[in-house]
Design a protein around this motif. Structure first.
Motif, PDB file in Angstrom:
ATOM      1  N   LEU A 193       0.850  -1.252  -0.002  1.00  0.00           N
ATOM      2  CA  LEU A 193      -0.009  -0.056   0.011  1.00  0.00           C
ATOM      3  C   LEU A 193       0.988   1.379  -0.004  1.00  0.00           C
ATOM      4  O   LEU A 193       0.562   2.219  -0.783  1.00  0.00           O
ATOM      5  CB  LEU A 193      -0.887   0.051   1.152  1.00  0.00           C
ATOM      6  CG  LEU A 193      -1.774   1.037   1.401  1.00  0.00           C
ATOM      7  CD1 LEU A 193      -3.048   1.323   0.164  1.00  0.00           C
ATOM      8  CD2 LEU A 193      -2.656   1.233   2.646  1.00  0.00           C
ATOM      9  N   TYR A 194       1.995   1.138   0.819  1.00  0.00           N
ATOM     10  CA  TYR A 194       2.781   2.386   0.683  1.00  0.00           C
ATOM     11  C   TYR A 194       3.489   2.501  -0.479  1.00  0.00           C
ATOM     12  O   TYR A 194       3.743   3.628  -1.070  1.00  0.00           O
ATOM     13  CB  TYR A 194       3.918   2.115   1.768  1.00  0.00           C
ATOM     14  CG  TYR A 194       5.106   3.132   1.793  1.00  0.00           C
ATOM     15  CD1 TYR A 194       5.042   4.059   2.616  1.00  0.00           C
ATOM     16  CD2 TYR A 194       6.181   3.072   1.110  1.00  0.00           C
ATOM     17  CE1 TYR A 194       5.959   5.308   2.770  1.00  0.00           C
ATOM     18  CE2 TYR A 194       7.151   4.163   0.919  1.00  0.00           C
ATOM     19  CZ  TYR A 194       6.931   5.122   1.794  1.00  0.00           C
ATOM     20  OH  TYR A 194       7.837   6.287   2.095  1.00  0.00           O
ATOM     21  N   GLU A 195       3.818   1.543  -1.027  1.00  0.00           N
ATOM     22  CA  GLU A 195       4.383   1.616  -2.571  1.00  0.00           C
ATOM     23  C   GLU A 195       3.546   2.268  -3.599  1.00  0.00           C
ATOM     24  O   GLU A 195       3.900   2.854  -4.538  1.00  0.00           O
ATOM     25  CB  GLU A 195       4.869   0.179  -2.839  1.00  0.00           C
ATOM     26  CG  GLU A 195       6.088   0.060  -4.015  1.00  0.00           C
ATOM     27  CD  GLU A 195       6.635  -1.196  -4.138  1.00  0.00           C
ATOM     28  OE1 GLU A 195       7.246  -1.484  -5.394  1.00  0.00           O
ATOM     29  OE2 GLU A 195       6.675  -1.885  -3.098  1.00  0.00           O
ATOM     30  N   LEU A 196       2.135   1.827  -3.745  1.00  0.00           N
ATOM     31  CA  LEU A 196       0.884   2.640  -4.308  1.00  0.00           C
ATOM     32  C   LEU A 196       1.066   3.830  -4.274  1.00  0.00           C
ATOM     33  O   LEU A 196       0.719   4.633  -5.235  1.00  0.00           O
ATOM     34  CB  LEU A 196      -0.214   1.756  -4.107  1.00  0.00           C
ATOM     35  CG  LEU A 196      -0.708   0.369  -4.665  1.00  0.00           C
ATOM     36  CD1 LEU A 196      -1.763  -0.234  -3.908  1.00  0.00           C
ATOM     37  CD2 LEU A 196      -0.716   0.246  -6.050  1.00  0.00           C
ATOM     38  N   ALA A 197       1.203   4.364  -2.771  1.00  0.00           N
ATOM     39  CA  ALA A 197       1.015   5.816  -2.638  1.00  0.00           C
ATOM     40  C   ALA A 197       2.318   6.625  -2.876  1.00  0.00           C
ATOM     41  O   ALA A 197       2.340   7.745  -2.993  1.00  0.00           O
ATOM     42  CB  ALA A 197       0.574   5.834  -1.085  1.00  0.00           C
ATOM     43  N   SER A 198       3.517   5.917  -2.930  1.00  0.00           N
ATOM     44  CA  SER A 198       4.818   6.745  -2.801  1.00  0.00           C
ATOM     45  C   SER A 198       5.589   6.184  -4.081  1.00  0.00           C
ATOM     46  O   SER A 198       6.591   6.723  -4.558  1.00  0.00           O
ATOM     47  CB  SER A 198       5.666   6.357  -1.848  1.00  0.00           C
ATOM     48  OG  SER A 198       6.065   5.045  -1.648  1.00  0.00           O
ATOM     49  N   LEU A 199       5.083   5.387  -4.875  1.00  0.00           N
ATOM     50  CA  LEU A 199       5.995   4.724  -6.198  1.00  0.00           C
ATOM     51  C   LEU A 199       7.364   4.185  -5.741  1.00  0.00           C
ATOM     52  O   LEU A 199       8.339   4.090  -6.505  1.00  0.00           O
ATOM     53  CB  LEU A 199       5.915   5.656  -7.233  1.00  0.00           C
ATOM     54  CG  LEU A 199       4.772   6.073  -7.579  1.00  0.00           C
ATOM     55  CD1 LEU A 199       4.828   7.230  -9.026  1.00  0.00           C
ATOM     56  CD2 LEU A 199       3.822   4.953  -8.115  1.00  0.00           C
ATOM     57  N   LYS A 200       7.673   4.104  -4.415  1.00  0.00           N
ATOM     58  CA  LYS A 200       8.750   3.344  -4.139  1.00  0.00           C
ATOM     59  C   LYS A 200       8.762   2.460  -2.718  1.00  0.00           C
ATOM     60  O   LYS A 200       7.575   2.641  -2.109  1.00  0.00           O
ATOM     61  CB  LYS A 200       9.856   4.538  -3.706  1.00  0.00           C
ATOM     62  CG  LYS A 200       9.306   5.453  -2.595  1.00  0.00           C
ATOM     63  CD  LYS A 200      10.273   6.660  -2.422  1.00  0.00           C
ATOM     64  CE  LYS A 200      10.089   7.632  -1.420  1.00  0.00           C
ATOM     65  NZ  LYS A 200      10.878   8.979  -1.277  1.00  0.00           N
ATOM     66  N   ARG A 201       9.483   1.588  -2.527  1.00  0.00           N
ATOM     67  CA  ARG A 201       9.479   0.988  -1.307  1.00  0.00           C
ATOM     68  C   ARG A 201       9.627   1.571   0.013  1.00  0.00           C
ATOM     69  O   ARG A 201      10.359   2.593   0.139  1.00  0.00           O
ATOM     70  CB  ARG A 201      10.510  -0.215  -1.436  1.00  0.00           C
ATOM     71  CG  ARG A 201      10.160  -1.278  -2.303  1.00  0.00           C
ATOM     72  CD  ARG A 201      11.128  -2.433  -2.674  1.00  0.00           C
ATOM     73  NE  ARG A 201      10.931  -3.217  -3.573  1.00  0.00           N
ATOM     74  CZ  ARG A 201      11.886  -4.211  -4.163  1.00  0.00           C
ATOM     75  NH1 ARG A 201      13.069  -4.068  -3.680  1.00  0.00           N
ATOM     76  NH2 ARG A 201      11.586  -4.979  -4.982  1.00  0.00           N
ATOM     77  N   ALA A 202       9.121   1.045   1.043  1.00  0.00           N
ATOM     78  CA  ALA A 202       8.927   1.597   2.463  1.00  0.00           C
ATOM     79  C   ALA A 202      10.348   1.552   2.975  1.00  0.00           C
ATOM     80  O   ALA A 202      10.873   2.192   3.729  1.00  0.00           O
ATOM     81  CB  ALA A 202       8.024   1.027   3.336  1.00  0.00           C
ATOM     82  N   LEU A 231      -5.664   7.719   4.655  1.00  0.00           N
ATOM     83  CA  LEU A 231      -4.855   6.757   3.833  1.00  0.00           C
ATOM     84  C   LEU A 231      -3.346   6.618   4.607  1.00  0.00           C
ATOM     85  O   LEU A 231      -2.936   5.598   4.638  1.00  0.00           O
ATOM     86  CB  LEU A 231      -4.611   7.134   2.759  1.00  0.00           C
ATOM     87  CG  LEU A 231      -3.578   6.196   1.931  1.00  0.00           C
ATOM     88  CD1 LEU A 231      -4.214   4.716   1.707  1.00  0.00           C
ATOM     89  CD2 LEU A 231      -3.278   6.810   0.252  1.00  0.00           C
ATOM     90  N   ARG A 232      -2.885   7.800   5.166  1.00  0.00           N
ATOM     91  CA  ARG A 232      -1.650   7.977   5.897  1.00  0.00           C
ATOM     92  C   ARG A 232      -1.863   7.160   7.253  1.00  0.00           C
ATOM     93  O   ARG A 232      -0.687   6.273   7.452  1.00  0.00           O
ATOM     94  CB  ARG A 232      -1.177   9.434   6.235  1.00  0.00           C
ATOM     95  CG  ARG A 232      -0.821  10.145   4.963  1.00  0.00           C
ATOM     96  CD  ARG A 232      -0.049  11.254   5.269  1.00  0.00           C
ATOM     97  NE  ARG A 232      -0.774  12.280   5.869  1.00  0.00           N
ATOM     98  CZ  ARG A 232      -1.377  13.066   5.250  1.00  0.00           C
ATOM     99  NH1 ARG A 232      -1.428  13.084   3.883  1.00  0.00           N
ATOM    100  NH2 ARG A 232      -2.185  14.061   5.707  1.00  0.00           N
ATOM    101  N   SER A 233      -2.862   7.194   7.869  1.00  0.00           N
ATOM    102  CA  SER A 233      -3.091   6.573   9.146  1.00  0.00           C
ATOM    103  C   SER A 233      -3.081   5.174   8.865  1.00  0.00           C
ATOM    104  O   SER A 233      -2.752   4.378   9.831  1.00  0.00           O
ATOM    105  CB  SER A 233      -4.377   7.272   9.929  1.00  0.00           C
ATOM    106  OG  SER A 233      -4.477   8.477  10.264  1.00  0.00           O
ATOM    107  N   LEU A 234      -3.974   4.423   7.697  1.00  0.00           N
ATOM    108  CA  LEU A 234      -3.986   3.135   7.526  1.00  0.00           C
ATOM    109  C   LEU A 234      -2.662   2.676   7.324  1.00  0.00           C
ATOM    110  O   LEU A 234      -2.393   1.522   7.873  1.00  0.00           O
ATOM    111  CB  LEU A 234      -5.101   3.042   6.461  1.00  0.00           C
ATOM    112  CG  LEU A 234      -5.053   1.622   5.923  1.00  0.00           C
ATOM    113  CD1 LEU A 234      -5.637   0.722   6.943  1.00  0.00           C
ATOM    114  CD2 LEU A 234      -6.034   1.563   4.412  1.00  0.00           C
ATOM    115  N   ILE A 235      -1.799   3.319   6.686  1.00  0.00           N
ATOM    116  CA  ILE A 235      -0.473   2.628   6.343  1.00  0.00           C
ATOM    117  C   ILE A 235       0.526   2.654   7.606  1.00  0.00           C
ATOM    118  O   ILE A 235       0.990   1.603   7.668  1.00  0.00           O
ATOM    119  CB  ILE A 235       0.364   3.654   5.414  1.00  0.00           C
ATOM    120  CG1 ILE A 235      -0.534   3.474   3.727  1.00  0.00           C
ATOM    121  CG2 ILE A 235       1.768   3.185   5.207  1.00  0.00           C
ATOM    122  CD1 ILE A 235       0.179   4.564   3.008  1.00  0.00           C
TER     123      ILE A 235
END
Length: 693
Positions: A193-202, A231-235
């Motif tokens: 989910l983080y990768e979907l939102a930032s286009l990079k790995r956490a 969305l930020r809270s979910l991640i």
């Protein structure tokens, strides 16, 4: 394997080879994973059989479907569903750092949740969730989770201990060697989910110890403020270091932001696509913008806001076919970045930087007006449309012929579509093809470039092999005869010459070699292939009508120069030398050679009017020529009828600049001519600060 036809290898992994196959019974594409169990250890064989076991237990629209397995040639063959849209990782890479909209992120995430809920309900841990193992359907709307090779079936709600999975996605408890359960899959899903939102790995690092340290600390860069606080809270909750404090799937589904996504997902199933209604300008603007304008209310105020739009990344211009001056064509989106264009008799196509192919459609293009009193210069409505069925591949090159098109993927796979007349599509028949279809005879080769003539095609591979097919009269295929072929045929080329690019004319063909030599075959009428034997004094000692195999051009001045670019019209040719000079040869009845010629002269000459410019590209239409200088200036000459020259001029043999009204400084990216049409792709020249829009 008698029930399946192998198409190509699509992947290789630690456990074996993955093949794309066609099921003969219904012609459906499937994936067959070939696992050589004979050479494996007992543990590896168990992992392979485990995938079969896990897949057979699962049945869900968001999980890759399992069909069957069988043993053949000491290998376990697992047959499963083929996801045409490729992996989620590929999709994110093709975004070119353009963030996804939150609605699209949640649509993907909701489907992952549903599939993972089904997996966990069967007491199965996936243990290797990552964007490489999440696949997409043809339209890139439906998510399919795959690769259950290391999944573990739990006999009860116990915990697993073995350290498995991709390091970037493993949970903190795994790093510490502690037992884990479904909450580790939640951690991996949070990473996705983080990768979907930032286009990079956490979590990323140069080595494994550093990566483990980052994961143990649980620190990662925040996602863009473009996204909602929910969305930020979910991640953050899914990437909590304490697995006990991570939400389970039911808790995640109960969150309002996810409930809405799940509701939209179910209500969208089976919906009928419709055209979106354009909102009024006032409602389309952000609230803050509307409030700023409300007190001013003038049209100038609105114009000020609209003029602040970002600079266009590309512009594409077209002229000819009755359009006398360059007009800007619409692009699919405002941030489309065009890298190549090609035009045929009726079609116009473009390739974008992120690997998409689109065409401009217009019922009036290239047709003579049949209505008395019709306006000659009326501009038809060109409409850009993406190529259907292309979501699983990235296109890097396109070439248009007469009523057909060939395109090349970044993996060297050639696809064609359009009219099958003369066998131009290379599929072994004369059938028309609506959607791009792979030229199967070339699947074993990595094609690097393709060129379409009016009714024949040439392709060259990374190993300098040339293939030709289509109409063969005049010897245009270079196969030593005048036969036509519906499948690619290998073209004989002298061993000491290594072709690197191919170029098709109307009834002839040309090759350029690595050492900048020019080879030609086909019709040499008007000496347009420069194959007549001509001495330096211009006297022709031998006239050649046509040749059926590729011959190196040796006559001066072409034979004395290193050639880096070539273009062919109906009866003339233009080339660019390595030092940036433009030479032309062939017929000159409309001045298309760019200089005055004697009636009996057939010798090619330099276009002296351009010798002060460094020419980088040339293109030829039926009776005209276009050249592009290093500084981005575009010159045209020859026959002017129906707007061929991009100016309201008479026929001219003197190269003149094509003027783009109202346009600032730009760089020409690609140019293509065919018959009476010209297509030019440009990008803004960096440092000017000017917009093309």
């Amino acid at each position: 394997m008698e029930k399946y036809e192998k198409i190509r290898v699509v992947g290789r992994g630690a456990y074996g080879t993955v093949h794309l196959c066609r099921r003969l019974s219904d012609k459906k594409y499937v994936i067959i994973k070939q696992i050589p169990v004979e050479q494996m250890t007992k543990e590896e064989r168990q992992a392979a059989l485990n995938e079969v076991k896990v897949l057979s237990m699962l049945s869900h629209p968001n999980i890759i479907e399992y069909y069957e397995n069988f043993l053949e040639d000491k290998a376990l063959m697992i047959v499963m569903e083929y996801a045409e849209g490729g992996t989620l990782l590929d999709y994110l890479h093709q975004r070119n750092n353009r963030l996804l909209e939150e609605e699209e992120i949640l649509r993907f995430f909701a489907q992952m949740l549903l599939s993972l809920q089904h997996v966990h309900s069967k007491q199965i841990l996936h243990r290797d969730l990552k964007t490489q193992n999440i696949l997409l359907d043809k339209k890139r709307e439906v998510v399919k989770i795959g690769d259950f090779g290391i999944s573990k079936v739990l006999s009860s709600k116990s915990k697993a201990y073995t350290v498995v999975g991709t390091p970037c996605y493993i949970s903190p408890e795994l790093c510490e060697g502690k037992p884990y359960n479904q909450k580790s899959d939640i951690w991996a899903l949070g990473c996705v989910l983080y990768e979907l939102a930032s286009l990079k790995r956490a979590f990323e690092a140069a080595n494994l110890p550093a990566l483990i340290l980052k994961i143990m600390r649980g620190t990662f860069a925040p996602i863009s403020e473009h996204y909602s606080e929910e969305l930020r809270s979910l991640i953050l909750s899914m990437l909590h270091l304490d697995p006990a404090k991570r939400p389970d799937i039911k808790s995640i589904m109960a969150q309002p932001i996810v409930i809405n996504a799940l509701m939209n997902l179910h209500t969208d199933l089976g919906k009928i696509p419709c055209t979106k209604t354009q909102r009024p300008l006032s409602s389309a603007m952000p609230t803050t913008t509307r409030s700023r304008l409300s007190g001013r209310g003038s049209s100038a105020s609105i114009r000020d806001v609209l003029n602040n739009k970002p600079q266009a990344l590309s512009s594409v211009f077209f002229w000819g076919g009755g359009i006398p001056t360059a007009v800007k064509l619409p692009l699919p989106t405002s941030d489309t970045q065009v890298t190549e264009v090609s035009t045929g008799r009726t079609q116009k196509a473009a390739v974008t930087k992120n690997g998409r192919l689109f065409v401009w459609e217009s019922p009036a293009v290239g047709t003579e007006s049949m209505i008395p009193g019709a306006i000659e210069n009326a501009i038809p409505a060109f409409i850009p449309r993406y190529l259907e069925g292309q979501s699983a591949v990235a296109i890097q090159h396109v070439s248009c012929g007469d009523l057909f098109t060939a395109c090349l993927t970044d993996r060297g796979i050639l696809m064609t579509f359009g009219s099958g007349a003369s066998g131009c599509l290379g599929h072994g028949n004369f059938n028309d093809v609506i959607q791009a279809k792979i030229v199967e005879a070339l699947l074993g080769y990595e094609v690097v470039q393709v060129s379409c003539g009016a009714s024949h095609v040439l392709a060259v591979t990374n190993e300098n092999e040339v293939f030709a097919w289509g109409r063969g009269d005049n010897g245009r295929l270079g196969l030593g005869n005048q036969e036509s072929y519906t499948k690619p045929m290998p073209v004989p080329v002298p061993d000491d010459l290594h072709p690197c690019s191919v170029h098709c004319g109307v009834d002839c063909s040309m090759l350029l070699t690595l050492d900048n030599k020019l080879l030609c075959c086909g019709s040499n009428r008007y000496n347009k292939c420069c194959l007549d034997e001509i001495h330096a004094d211009g006297i022709c000692t031998k006239s050649v009508e046509e040749v059926h195999t590729f011959n190196q051009v040796t006559s001066p001045p072409i034979g004395n120069n290193l050639i880096k670019g070539v273009a062919m019209g109906t009866s003339h040719t233009a080339v660019v030398s390595v030092d940036g000079q433009c030479f032309t040869f062939g017929a000159n009845q409309f001045g298309q050679l760019g200089y005055q010629t004697d009636f009996n002269s057939k010798q090619g000459q330099m276009v002296k009017a351009l010798q002060l410019y460094r020419i980088v590209r040339v293109a030829c239409g039926d009776t005209f020529t276009v050249a592009v200088s290093e500084d981005g200036e575009i010159f045209s000459w020859g026959k002017s009828a129906r707007g061929r020259l991009g100016r309201s001029d008479e026929d001219t043999m003197t190269p003149k600049k094509v003027i783009f009204q109202g346009e600032d400084v730009f760089t020409v990216v690609s140019i293509s001519c065919s018959h009476g049409n010209t297509l030019v792709a440009t990008k803004p020249t960096h440092g000017t600060g000017n917009s093309l829009d």
